[in-house]
Design a protein around this motif. Structure first.
Motif: not given
Length: 305
Positions: A117-119, A122-128, A137-146, A155-160
């Motif tokens: 887990m690093t920012r 996360v960005l690299e994974e979600l660009q795929k 499903a993994f991307q969804t869990i990753l989004k849901n948790r970050t 429009g949702s943003r990452f936890i700061k």
């Protein structure tokens, strides 16, 4: 002869018969892998009371707006029903449930455990672009948790900052998430998951006396904006939902945000209403409306709406 003191109804759940305090969600078993906005963990004790009040144990629970699935999972793990029909129209959330019911919960758990887990990661994974349901499903869990508040809507943003300044990884608990996913294998054969329109599936089971319905629609009635902000599929014909509930052969329990339009629809359709306390994500006490044909089992615990 000594006078017998009558114990308050459902005192084992709330500890009092007067106006109940909001439920401490830490006291409720956490079954869902989602950190879900509008989740119903706080409602679990009330749901248990409702199920216990039914004369006959229902065979099927239909949850037409399943989301994080807390109620359905509670019903299965506690053997309150034989089978749960979980319905969710959002394809990202659906990918997680489909991965579980397709037998890939272990793959998803391992993917979570091995992710660093690093920012940047996360960005690299979600660009795929995911090529399989389980990758989605993994991307969804990753989004849901970050993402802030676990909100998957546009429009949702990452936890700061997150908890204790831990930033984007403050809600990432890999071992806990993996265990929750693996534990689902104990009930997975009793889950009938549908990526579909919840109202359509309700109509499918409307004549079944063996089915009960837990209905928690997006809160957009009466001009409420919460559903639009929190969910991708927030548009719903609320009037049709109430009409459909009137036609159900089985019992139903419905929850709504407190709004005059909702109260008016419930009155028109001859349903009963009660107000029940909850705490929002900012720990402020709010009230939701519980709606059904019969709420006499709740009278000792709630206010009339």
């Amino acid at each position: 002869m000594a006078k017998v003191r009558q114990l308050p109804l459902f005192a084992d759940v709330y500890g009092q018969a007067e106006t109940p305090k909001p439920v401490n969600v830490a006291s409720v078993p956490q079954r869902s892998p989602f950190r879900y906005p509008g989740g119903k963990t706080w409602f679990v004790p009330t749901f248990r009371c409702w199920m216990a009040s039914l004369k006959n144990r229902p065979r099927i629970l239909v949850e037409p707006f399943a989301g994080g699935g807390t109620i359905s999972l509670t019903a299965l793990f506690e053997n309150l029903v034989e089978r749960a029909v979980m319905v969710e129209l959002d394809d990202e959330i659906a990918a997680v449930w489909e991965t579980v019911v397709n037998g890939d919960a272990e793959w998803l758990a391992n993917r979570i455990l091995t992710f660093e887990m690093t920012r940047e990661a996360v960005l690299e994974e979600l660009q795929k672009t995911p090529t399989t349901t389980r990758e989605k499903a993994f991307q969804t869990i990753l989004k849901n948790r970050t993402l802030h508040g676990g909100i998957l809507a546009e429009g949702s943003r990452f936890i700061k900052y997150g908890e204790n300044g831990k930033g984007i990884g403050s809600r990432w608990y890999p071992k806990t998430l993996a265990n929750r996913l693996l534990n689902l294998n104990a009930v997975v054969n009793r889950i009938d998951f549908r990526c579909d329109d919840g109202l359509k599936v309700m109509a499918e089971f409307s004549r079944s006396e063996e089915a009960v319905f837990f209905i928690d629609p997006p809160y957009t009635a009466g001009g409420k904006k919460a559903g639009k902000r929190l969910y991708r599929h927030h548009q719903i014909d609320h009037e049709y939902l109430f009409t459909l509930c009137e036609s159900l052969a089985g019992h139903f329990l419905m929850t709504y945000d407190e709004a005059e339009e909702v109260k008016e629809m419930a009155r028109r359709h001859g349903f009963h209403m009660r107000l029940i306390p909850m705490k929002n994500t900012h720990h402020a006490t709010m009230r939701e409306i519980v709606i059904s044909r019969d709420l006499s089992w709740l009278d000792a615990l709630t206010h009339r709406a």
